[in-house]
Write an enzyme that holds these catalytic residues in place. Structure first.
Site, mmCIF file in Angstrom:
data_model
loop_
_atom_site.group_PDB
_atom_site.id
_atom_site.type_symbol
_atom_site.label_atom_id
_atom_site.label_comp_id
_atom_site.label_asym_id
_atom_site.label_seq_id
_atom_site.Cartn_x
_atom_site.Cartn_y
_atom_site.Cartn_z
ATOM 1 C CB ALA A 174 -0.890 -0.200 1.296
ATOM 2 C CB THR B 160 5.448 2.692 -3.432
ATOM 3 O OG1 THR B 160 5.532 1.417 -3.456
ATOM 4 C CG2 THR B 160 6.349 3.344 -2.124
ATOM 5 N N GLY B 161 3.628 3.352 -5.714
ATOM 6 C CA GLY B 161 3.266 2.752 -6.877
ATOM 7 C C GLY B 161 1.521 2.606 -7.018
ATOM 8 C CG PHE B 162 -0.184 0.415 -10.229
ATOM 9 C CD1 PHE B 162 -0.780 1.229 -10.888
ATOM 10 C CD2 PHE B 162 1.259 -0.170 -11.010
ATOM 11 C CE1 PHE B 162 -0.640 1.607 -12.286
ATOM 12 C CE2 PHE B 162 1.198 0.071 -12.014
ATOM 13 C CZ PHE B 162 0.591 1.045 -12.909
ATOM 14 C CB ALA C 144 2.731 -9.030 2.923
ATOM 15 C CB VAL D 83 3.220 -7.700 -2.708
ATOM 16 C CG1 VAL D 83 4.655 -7.809 -2.469
ATOM 17 C CG2 VAL D 83 2.361 -7.382 -1.401
ATOM 18 C CE1 TYR E 250 2.947 -2.582 -19.318
ATOM 19 C CE2 TYR E 250 4.971 -4.071 -19.695
ATOM 20 C CZ TYR E 250 4.142 -3.089 -20.037
ATOM 21 O OH TYR E 250 4.618 -2.411 -21.269
ATOM 22 C CE1 TYR F 80 7.269 -6.604 -16.460
ATOM 23 C CE2 TYR F 80 5.543 -8.165 -17.342
ATOM 24 C CZ TYR F 80 6.010 -7.470 -16.321
ATOM 25 O OH TYR F 80 5.321 -7.228 -15.337
#
Ligand code: NAD
Ligand code: NA
EC number: 1.3.1.9
Length: 396
Positions: A48, A50-52, A111, A138, A224, A234
């Site tokens: 929770a 940073t980022g998305f 977590a 995460v 992604y 990726y």
């Protein structure tokens, strides 16, 4: 103390509390400017800070007045040594949320462990009863499996054959060729163990067993895909195998949630500069070209714009949730537009150290990178001394 960026490769060892606070305030204001969302009321966000994940938490709280419980793994400050950015982000978010009369508490720890899962369940039971949305965001380079005690390290490698392509050092703008050797079977298994769906499933099973999931509860994890250009490293590489596993886990979690009438989704998000993505070779060059094209077309988004659209136009529309043929939510739709990708591909072919400053948005990349740590944020007085010993108001 006066805090300056201390960059080592693709990480920054310092973070600025005022810059992080301003980033959070800007994101809150963006969400408020878009109006209310008929969304969730009690939300658990795992990853929770940073980022998305942070953007999901801000959207839940300030878009639909939700109580939020955050889980993250961040370094607290020490005298003379700033905290990590996610610490300061969370401190700012929880101060703002509590001031707005919204429940906001958090747990700092691993977590992946059983201990943190139990702690979070205890907090939900004590404070919220049940949650109606669980965001799983995460991103980590390693995971210790709580049941086997084995620590797995993820790698970013192609599968089957080595991969050679361009990459950029975004600090000095040098474009060079990079070759990455293919992964071993063990590399693939380890990456899936870290970034696949196993821990997401363990969370949902534990939450369900404790009866802290509300009827109709949703859970969402992020994935992604990206273009052919980045596929070898990726989507068809080790991390892609982990994302395949994550996406398959969504349907298995949906089965688990059947009697609650709940559902698990994977949302495929846009490529963005975050602490996780700066570590992936080739991706920074792709992002700097993508930013250029999307900004020129007026369709560029950051994490907060993406999450606002996810909540308002996908998850909470009062209709069915629109998905692709594989059941995935797509908010990478603008990134993946044919015209956007055609332009990126032609810029890619031309990009050199000399041409990149014109062809790509290297400046935008760098600014976003520094912003992650609270630096180069508009309106912040960096020359002024600040207190590094910031506390998180809702830290449980
Ligand atoms: P991020 O690095 O900004 O966020 C990671 C979060 O995980 C942080 O809150 C961090 O504290 C937390 N975390 C890490 N290890 C932890 C642990 N052991 N215990 C508790 N918390 C822990 O990353 P992000 O880019 O926002 O990535 C989130 C998800 O979005 C990932 O699944 C990623 O693959 C996906 N995604 C990212 C992009 C991108 O371009 N950045 C695009 C699409 C999807
Ligand atoms: Na996140």
């Amino acid at each position: 103390m006066i805090i300056e960026p201390k960059v080592r490769g693709f990480i920054c060892l310092t973070a600025h509390p005022k810059g992080c606070e301003q980033n959070v305030v800007n994101q809150i204001q963006y969400i408020q400017s878009k109006g209310p969302i008929e969304g969730p009321k009690k939300v658990l966000v795992i990853g929770a800070s940073t980022g998305f994940g942070l953007a999901s938490r801000i959207t839940s709280a300030f878009g639909s007045q939700a109580a939020t419980l955050g889980v993250y793994f961040e370094k607290p400050p020490q005298p003379g040594k700033p905290a990590s950015a996610g610490w300061y982000n969370t401190a700012a978010f929880e101060a703002q949320a509590q001031e707005a009369g919204l429940y906001a508490k958090s747990v700092n720890g691993d977590a992946f462990s059983n201990e943190i899962k139990e702690k979070v369940i205890g907090l939900i039971q004590a404070d919220l009863g049940q949650v109606d949305l669980v965001i799983y965001s995460v991103a980590s380079p390693r995971r210790t499996n709580p049941n086997t005690g084995i620590t797995h390290n993820s790698v970013l490698k192609p599968i089957g054959q080595s991969f050679t392509n361009k990459t950029v050092n975004f600090h000095n703008g040098v474009v060079s060729e990079i070759s990455i050797e293919p992964a071993t079977e063990e590399d693939i298994e380890n990456t899936v163990a870290v970034m696949g769906g196993e821990d997401w499933k363990l969370w949902i099973e534990a939450l369900k067993a404790a009866d802290v999931l509300a009827p109709g509860a949703l859970t969402v994890a992020y994935s992604y895909i990206g273009p052919a250009l980045t596929e070898p490293v990726y989507r068809k590489g080790t991390i892609g195998r982990a994302k395949d596993d994550l996406e398959a886990t969504a349907s298995s979690i949906t089965d688990t949630l059947k009697d609650l009438d709940g559902k698990a989704y994977v949302s495929v998000n846009k490529a963005l500069v975050t602490q996780a993505s700066s570590a992936i070779p080739v991706i920074p060059l792709y992002i700097s070209l993508l930013y250029k094209v999307m900004k020129e077309q007026g369709i560029h988004e950051g994490c907060i714009e993406q999450m606002q659209r996810l909540f308002q136009q996908r998850l909470y529309t009062n209709g069915t949730v629109p998905t692709d043929e594989k059941g995935r939510i797509r908010i990478d739709d603008w990134e993946m537009r044919e015209d956007v990708q055609a332009q990126v591909a032609s810029l890619w072919a031309e990009a050199t150290t000399e041409s990149l400053p014109q062809l790509g948005d290297l400046e935008g990349y760098k600014t976003d990178f520094f912003n992650l740590f609270g630096f180069e944020v508009g309106g912040v007085a960096y020359e002024t001394s600040v207190d590094e010993m910031v506390e998180i108001p809702g830290l449980a």
